[in-house]
Each structure stands twice: as C-alpha cells, then as structure tokens.
Write a protein that holds these residues in place. Structure first.
Motif, PDB file in Angstrom:
ATOM      1  N   PRO A 122       0.903  -1.286  -0.061  1.00 43.22           N
ATOM      2  CA  PRO A 122      -0.078   0.156   0.194  1.00 43.22           C
ATOM      3  C   PRO A 122       0.933   1.283  -0.062  1.00 43.22           C
ATOM      4  O   PRO A 122       1.928   1.351   0.655  1.00 43.22           O
ATOM      5  CB  PRO A 122      -0.826  -0.074   1.128  1.00 43.22           C
ATOM      6  CG  PRO A 122      -0.033  -1.072   2.242  1.00 43.22           C
ATOM      7  CD  PRO A 122       0.805  -2.073   0.985  1.00 43.22           C
ATOM      8  N   LEU A 123       0.409   2.244  -0.707  1.00 44.32           N
ATOM      9  CA  LEU A 123       1.016   3.494  -0.741  1.00 44.32           C
ATOM     10  C   LEU A 123      -0.147   4.488  -0.168  1.00 44.32           C
ATOM     11  O   LEU A 123      -1.149   4.705  -0.778  1.00 44.32           O
ATOM     12  CB  LEU A 123       1.392   4.141  -2.096  1.00 44.32           C
ATOM     13  CG  LEU A 123       1.545   5.753  -2.348  1.00 44.32           C
ATOM     14  CD1 LEU A 123       2.813   5.846  -1.447  1.00 44.32           C
ATOM     15  CD2 LEU A 123       1.773   5.989  -3.800  1.00 44.32           C
ATOM     16  N   GLU A 155       7.197  -2.743   3.527  1.00 44.18           N
ATOM     17  CA  GLU A 155       5.987  -3.235   3.816  1.00 44.18           C
ATOM     18  C   GLU A 155       5.166  -2.285   3.265  1.00 44.18           C
ATOM     19  O   GLU A 155       3.888  -2.701   3.077  1.00 44.18           O
ATOM     20  CB  GLU A 155       5.978  -3.673   5.195  1.00 44.18           C
ATOM     21  CG  GLU A 155       6.871  -4.606   5.677  1.00 44.18           C
ATOM     22  CD  GLU A 155       6.936  -5.118   7.048  1.00 44.18           C
ATOM     23  OE1 GLU A 155       5.546  -5.178   7.434  1.00 44.18           O
ATOM     24  OE2 GLU A 155       8.085  -4.924   7.670  1.00 44.18           O
ATOM     25  N   PHE A 156       5.245  -0.903   3.248  1.00 42.46           N
ATOM     26  CA  PHE A 156       4.156   0.223   2.917  1.00 42.46           C
ATOM     27  C   PHE A 156       4.976   1.285   2.382  1.00 42.46           C
ATOM     28  O   PHE A 156       6.318   1.282   2.795  1.00 42.46           O
ATOM     29  CB  PHE A 156       3.000   0.264   3.714  1.00 42.46           C
ATOM     30  CG  PHE A 156       3.488   0.828   5.103  1.00 42.46           C
ATOM     31  CD1 PHE A 156       3.706   2.174   5.253  1.00 42.46           C
ATOM     32  CD2 PHE A 156       4.141   0.196   6.178  1.00 42.46           C
ATOM     33  CE1 PHE A 156       3.893   2.651   6.477  1.00 42.46           C
ATOM     34  CE2 PHE A 156       4.554   0.499   7.501  1.00 42.46           C
ATOM     35  CZ  PHE A 156       4.331   1.867   7.591  1.00 42.46           C
ATOM     36  N   ALA A 157       4.244   2.178   1.926  1.00 40.32           N
ATOM     37  CA  ALA A 157       4.836   3.448   1.264  1.00 40.32           C
ATOM     38  C   ALA A 157       4.264   4.638   1.868  1.00 40.32           C
ATOM     39  O   ALA A 157       2.849   4.606   1.833  1.00 40.32           O
ATOM     40  CB  ALA A 157       5.065   3.426  -0.156  1.00 40.32           C
ATOM     41  N   VAL A 158       4.808   5.751   2.091  1.00 33.61           N
ATOM     42  CA  VAL A 158       4.107   6.882   2.415  1.00 33.61           C
ATOM     43  C   VAL A 158       4.328   8.260   1.631  1.00 33.61           C
ATOM     44  O   VAL A 158       5.577   8.245   1.310  1.00 33.61           O
ATOM     45  CB  VAL A 158       4.261   7.126   3.849  1.00 33.61           C
ATOM     46  CG1 VAL A 158       3.410   8.331   4.382  1.00 33.61           C
ATOM     47  CG2 VAL A 158       3.878   5.948   4.910  1.00 33.61           C
ATOM     48  N   ARG A 159       3.611   9.002   1.116  1.00 33.45           N
ATOM     49  CA  ARG A 159       3.704  10.242   0.629  1.00 33.45           C
ATOM     50  C   ARG A 159       3.907  11.356   1.871  1.00 33.45           C
ATOM     51  O   ARG A 159       2.968  11.473   2.517  1.00 33.45           O
ATOM     52  CB  ARG A 159       2.677  10.405  -0.399  1.00 33.45           C
ATOM     53  CG  ARG A 159       3.383  11.643  -1.463  1.00 33.45           C
ATOM     54  CD  ARG A 159       2.154  12.004  -2.386  1.00 33.45           C
ATOM     55  NE  ARG A 159       2.153  11.044  -3.266  1.00 33.45           N
ATOM     56  CZ  ARG A 159       2.967  10.731  -4.407  1.00 33.45           C
ATOM     57  NH1 ARG A 159       3.989  11.424  -4.452  1.00 33.45           N
ATOM     58  NH2 ARG A 159       2.918   9.600  -5.286  1.00 33.45           N
ATOM     59  N   VAL A 174       7.941  10.142  -1.878  1.00 31.92           N
ATOM     60  CA  VAL A 174       7.512   8.742  -1.402  1.00 31.92           C
ATOM     61  C   VAL A 174       8.607   7.959  -0.648  1.00 31.92           C
ATOM     62  O   VAL A 174       9.692   8.311  -1.173  1.00 31.92           O
ATOM     63  CB  VAL A 174       6.877   7.782  -2.523  1.00 31.92           C
ATOM     64  CG1 VAL A 174       6.575   6.458  -1.834  1.00 31.92           C
ATOM     65  CG2 VAL A 174       5.587   8.622  -3.330  1.00 31.92           C
ATOM     66  N   VAL A 175       8.117   7.768   0.493  1.00 32.71           N
ATOM     67  CA  VAL A 175       9.202   7.026   1.237  1.00 32.71           C
ATOM     68  C   VAL A 175       8.617   5.528   1.313  1.00 32.71           C
ATOM     69  O   VAL A 175       7.319   5.397   1.597  1.00 32.71           O
ATOM     70  CB  VAL A 175       9.529   7.390   2.411  1.00 32.71           C
ATOM     71  CG1 VAL A 175      10.529   9.077   2.334  1.00 32.71           C
ATOM     72  CG2 VAL A 175       8.567   7.755   3.393  1.00 32.71           C
ATOM     73  N   TYR A 176       9.515   4.529   1.577  1.00 34.13           N
ATOM     74  CA  TYR A 176       9.293   3.112   1.880  1.00 34.13           C
ATOM     75  C   TYR A 176       9.453   2.914   3.067  1.00 34.13           C
ATOM     76  O   TYR A 176      10.519   3.007   3.684  1.00 34.13           O
ATOM     77  CB  TYR A 176      10.173   2.282   0.686  1.00 34.13           C
ATOM     78  CG  TYR A 176       9.746   2.391  -0.653  1.00 34.13           C
ATOM     79  CD1 TYR A 176       8.372   1.997  -1.170  1.00 34.13           C
ATOM     80  CD2 TYR A 176      10.544   3.621  -1.554  1.00 34.13           C
ATOM     81  CE1 TYR A 176       8.025   2.591  -2.596  1.00 34.13           C
ATOM     82  CE2 TYR A 176      10.052   3.823  -2.647  1.00 34.13           C
ATOM     83  CZ  TYR A 176       8.842   3.100  -3.231  1.00 34.13           C
ATOM     84  OH  TYR A 176       8.487   3.708  -4.714  1.00 34.13           O
ATOM     85  N   VAL A 177       8.735   1.995   3.870  1.00 40.09           N
ATOM     86  CA  VAL A 177       8.675   1.839   5.333  1.00 40.09           C
ATOM     87  C   VAL A 177       8.552   0.239   5.606  1.00 40.09           C
ATOM     88  O   VAL A 177       7.826  -0.397   4.811  1.00 40.09           O
ATOM     89  CB  VAL A 177       7.776   2.637   5.860  1.00 40.09           C
ATOM     90  CG1 VAL A 177       7.626   2.640   7.541  1.00 40.09           C
ATOM     91  CG2 VAL A 177       7.696   3.967   5.624  1.00 40.09           C
TER      92      VAL A 177
END
Length: 251
Positions: A122-123, A155-159, A174-177
């Motif tokens: 998920p983003l 496991e997920f991404a965040v803008r 966007v960063v990946y987490v």
C-alpha cells in the motif's frame, strides 16, 4: 527459439526467480521481464554479468536450435552429453525415453502455472493515512507494485508532506517503510498525541526521546518526549533510506 525464450528457460533450469536474477544483474524486476519478453535489449555490461550468472557461453542465448547451426552447450549440458555418449544403446534408449517423459510432464505442468505476479504494497497518501486502523482503499491509499526500484523489505509506502525532512526527504516524495525496530538515528513514521510525523529518532541514556527534523531550518518542528511527559508516542515503521543521516548535535 528466441534470446528471451532461451534466457527464461535457462533461468528456470537453474531454479532462479526473476527477482533473484534482477538482483544479480543489478537491474529492476521489470527489466528482466522485458528481456524475457523480447521488449528490451541488454547493455553490454549486463550481458557480461548474465553470462556469469547463468554459467553459459555468449552463443548459448543467440543460437537457434532449429537452424541446423552449431549449438553451444552450457557446462552441465556438455557433461550430460558426454555421459550420454558413454552409454551403450539400451542405456541411450532408456535415457531418451526418460527425457521425453520429463519434457511432456514439464510442459503439462507449465501450462497450468500462473504467471509470476509482482508483489504489491500500500502507498498511503499522507502519513496520517498510514496511522488509520482501517484506511479506505482508493481514498487513503492505493496499491503499488514492488519493482526493482523499491528497497528490499518494504512493507508499505507513504507520501510525505512538508519540508521538515529536506533535503533527504522532499515535500511530496514517497518513502518506503518496514516495521523493523528503530535504532538511534533511524527515520520513522510516528504518531505523537494523535499527530502523524516523519522524524529522525534518538533516545538518550536517560530515556528522553527526540524526534528531529532533518531540515535544521525547521528545528521548530522537533519533538522532545521526556519519560514523565505523559505524552503518547507510537512508531508505525522505519523509513528505508540509502544511508542513516547524522543526528543533530552528534547525538
């Protein structure tokens, strides 16, 4: 048989997934898929790595088995050919029959195999959306495919919104987490008293937690949480960066 077909067959013969081959070649997963589908040509440096990874001679991928031209074998194939030639006639007949049976069985199994699908994560459209217990698909997040550009273990991404983490994380990027535990100096996604933040985490020997802005012009956005502050903090994951930024003041 085309270059891409030979590449795919040799990869499967060695039990190598598309993802593993992409990592060994230093390219994206989509690039390997395009090579096998004949949509893209390889650069020379990638070709040289490919020959080493697949343990083959250059001509192996370019020869057409149906043209009648000389055919270059891999190391294992040469060993099998020599073993076959050493057999008496009954042994050769038995080996051919076994090979025909295995080939037919493999063709039948491959016809039932689903095509390889890219993993999706998920983003989240904002850090706040990442903190929801049950975000609404299509409103708060979308699924994105995990290609070679996405760090392993994401496991997920965040803008990200705002400039407090520049220049390492720019506004709108966007960063990946993942959900690994944080160490001092890691950047994470946090919820502090209900507010979602992307900050650098530092915990001192006294148990005081500092959430730093990497952009020191936005030091006003730092958060300090003494042990007895009564404030609440939850960490939703560690941001996967190429390198760990230096904490302010050498902490």
């Amino acid at each position: 048989m085309s270059f891409g077909q030979r590449l795919r067959d040799r990869r499967k013969e060695l039990g190598i997934s598309q993802g593993e081959l992409a990592k060994a070649l230093g390219v994206s997963l989509s690039a390997v898929s395009n090579y096998e589908n004949g949509q893209n040509a390889m650069r020379e440096d990638v070709l040289l790595r490919l020959f080493r990874v697949l343990q083959i001679e250059p001509n192996y991928l370019y020869q057409d088995a149906f043209t009648g031209e000389s055919f270059t074998c891999s190391v294992e194939e040469e060993r099998l050919v020599r073993a076959y030639r050493s057999l008496r006639l009954p042994g050769k007949q038995a080996l051919r029959a076994m090979a025909d049976t295995l080939t037919a069985y493999q063709s039948e199994m491959e016809s039932d195999e689903p095509e390889e699908e890219l993993r999706q994560i998920p983003l989240y459209r904002t850090p706040a959306a990442a903190g929801y217990a049950s975000p609404v698909f299509g409103e708060d997040f979308d699924y994105i495919p995990v290609t070679g550009e996405v760090p392993q273990g994401a496991e997920f991404a965040v803008r990200i919104q705002g400039d407090s983490m520049e220049p390492h994380i720019r506004d709108g990027s966007v960063v990946y987490v993942n959900r690994d535990p944080l160490s001092n100096g890691d950047v994470g996604i946090f919820c502090v008293d209900g507010d979602m933040l992307c900050k650098q985490y530092v915990r001192d020997p006294l148990g005081i937690v500092y959430l730093f802005s990497l952009n020191r012009k936005r030091a006003d956005a730092d958060v300090v949480l003494p042990r007895d502050s009564g404030r609440t903090m939850a960490c939703f994951g560690r941001v996967l960066l190429a390198s760990r930024p230096k904490a302010p003041g050498g902490m």
